[in-house]
Every structure is written in C-alpha cells, then in structure tokens.
Design an enzyme around this catalytic site. Structure first.
Site, PDB file in Angstrom:
ATOM      1  N   SER A   1      -2.230 -24.479  98.921  1.00 42.72           N
ATOM      2  CA  SER A   1      -0.794 -24.434  98.649  1.00 42.72           C
ATOM      3  C   SER A   1       0.015 -24.712  99.921  1.00 42.72           C
ATOM      4  CB  SER A   1      -0.436 -23.091  98.006  1.00 42.72           C
ATOM      5  OG  SER A   1       0.846 -23.153  97.413  1.00 42.72           O
TER       6      SER A   1
ATOM      7  N   ASP B   1      -1.457 -25.623  91.802  1.00 37.23           N
ATOM      8  CA  ASP B   1      -1.483 -24.803  93.022  1.00 37.23           C
ATOM      9  C   ASP B   1      -2.881 -24.272  93.363  1.00 37.23           C
ATOM     10  OD1 ASP B   1      -1.011 -22.578  94.919  1.00 37.23           O
ATOM     11  OD2 ASP B   1       1.088 -22.899  94.416  1.00 37.23           O
TER      12      ASP B   1
END
Length: 290
Positions: free
Chosen positions: A70, A184
């Site tokens: 991320s 993510d």
C-alpha cells in the site's frame, strides 16, 4: 649484519600484517549482512517511512532490498527508483488541496476514483521505470480480490504496481491484471517481512504502522457511532494481521502517529518526524546485529 637481518624480519612481518589486515577487511566486506526494509500499509501514517529512510541514510546504513504494501509500496517505489529521500520528502511536504483535487478522476464502478491520474502523477517522478531498472531491488504487494491471495509484483512497470497496491477498497477502482482483480496490499500482507526475506535480506527492518490504533489516547471517546465501529473493526483486523507479519522481523520499528485522518497527507511533517524517532530508538539494536 644482525641489524640488517632484524630489519628484513621487521619489513616481512609488517608486510604480512598488512596483508592480513587487507584480507580481514575483504572478509568483513563479504560478510556484511544484506538489509531489507518491509514497509507497511497505513494510509497517511506511511509518511513515517520517509523518516525511517532519513535516519538509515544519516547513519550510513545500506538498504539492499525493499518490499512495500500500500503506502509502503509508494514510498518504497519512489526511493528504489531515485535513492533521493530529500526529493521524496519535498514531494510529500509540498502536497496541498489543489494537488489532491487534481488527482481525482471519478469512477462509478468498483471504486470512487479511477486512479489513472494517480498513476500519471507517480510516473511524473519515476517515469515508466521497470523493476529491473531500479536502483534497489523492490517487491510490491497487492491483493487479489477474487481469492484473497497476496500478489507479489517484481516485474513490469513500477507505477502500475504501486497503483494496484494502494487501491483501498471503495476509494480506488481495483486493477484488472492477467485475470486478477488487484487491490490494496494491506488487505493480505500489511507488513511484507517474509517477502523481503525471500528477496535475500539477512536482516529485516519492519516498519509496522498498525501498532498504536488502540492506544489509550486514541479511544477516550466512548461514543462509537456507525462509522467509528466500521473503521475501528477494519483497524483491528489490520492491527492483528500486522502483528503476525512482523514475527520474523529482526527489527520492528513502530512509529507513534495515532489514528490519522486522510487530510494528514497535507500536513505530514510530524508524521515524518515520528518515523525518524522510531528508527533512532532502534539504532543500537540494529548496530548490534552487524
């Protein structure tokens, strides 16, 4: 005659000594452990990664491998491409509302933001660089929403991999890639310790941004509304998953930033400082491992 022989013996001894020192130095250089960074997910808390790198550079501690999830993939990707932490810090601190709004391209399918403008923004600083051309070996983690598996990316275009890894559900539209639906990386591997070990790191420094969600100062307000319950539940899952991830790390750096809102991207100086302090607190422990 005796003096002459003594001088020869002395010169030979010194030469042998110098050779041994040179040999020992070569052995030391060969034996230097390779250091890997595992940069964790955490939204605006990820600006702390900048502070961690600043301290490592200041203390001449080499960085041989990086794995990021991320926001960790974005900071790690920028640094692996440029090795210019001053520029990265400037980019972070120069961010303003005008910039943020310029990066929004609305999508009404699978996510609020399409993400093409974000990818173009990343390419503005690192171009269309591919993994093989990076200055530091890098792995980026995303999550396949179709089966929940972590997807480790270390080939192809770096900006596309970063764009996939930062795709928070409902905010960013996920990336379709080779039959996968990538979102993510923090959903599956918030702190990619084992991944950077597999890259060849002897010493892994893990930066866990999920440790202080539940500190006493963060939850003094006992009025839990609908949003706070939902947000708290997600943070709780990330907290425990991150703790599992860092079990195999040699050094765990835990910047104390609190539970930040997204607007903190516009005012991140204290978050960077939190990263610096957390890394400085671990320096003696790291140096002992050398």
């Amino acid at each position: 005659m005796i003096n002459f022989i003594e001088k020869i013996i002395s010169i030979v001894s010194e030469t042998i000594g110098l050779n041994k020192k040179t040999e020992n130095k070569k052995i030391e250089n060969k034996k230097r452990p390779k250091i890997g960074l595992a940069f964790g997910s955490g939204g605006p808390k990820g600006l702390a990664h900048i502070g961690v790198i600043k301290v490592l550079e200041k203390n001449n501690i080499p960085i041989d491998f990086i794995a990021g999830s991320s926001i960790g993939s974005m900071i790690g990707g920028f640094y692996a491409a440029t090795k210019d932490i001053k520029q990265i810090e400037k980019i972070a601190l120069d961010a303003d509302k005008k910039l943020i709004f310029s990066l929004i391209d609305f999508s009404f399918r699978q996510g609020l933001i399409c993400g093409n403008k974000v990818k173009n923004y990343i390419e503005k600083y690192i171009n269309k660089i591919h993994f093989q051309d990076l200055k530091i070996p890098l792995s980026i983690v995303a999550t396949n929403l179709k089966n929940g598996n972590a997807v480790v990316m270390n080939e192809g275009e770096v900006a596309l991999a970063v764009r996939a890894s930062i795709s928070s559900p409902l905010i960013f539209k996920p990336i379709k890639e080779k039959g996968k639906l990538l979102a993510d990386g923090g959903l599956s591997v918030p702190v990619p310790v084992d991944i950077v070990k597999e890259m060849g790191a002897d010493i892994v420094i893990a930066v866990n941004l999920d440790t202080d969600y539940f500190g006493d100062d963060n939850n003094k307000n006992t009025d839990f509304g609908f949003y706070k319950i939902a947000n708290h539940s997600i943070n709780l899952l990330c907290h425990h998953l991150a703790l599992c991830n860092v079990k195999n790390a040699d050094i765990v750096v835990t910047p104390q930033t609190g539970d930040l809102h997204w607007g903190k991207f516009l005012d991140g100086k204290d978050v960077i400082l939190a990263g610096e302090k957390a890394m400085e607190d671990k320096l003696n422990e790291l140096k002992k491992l050398f």
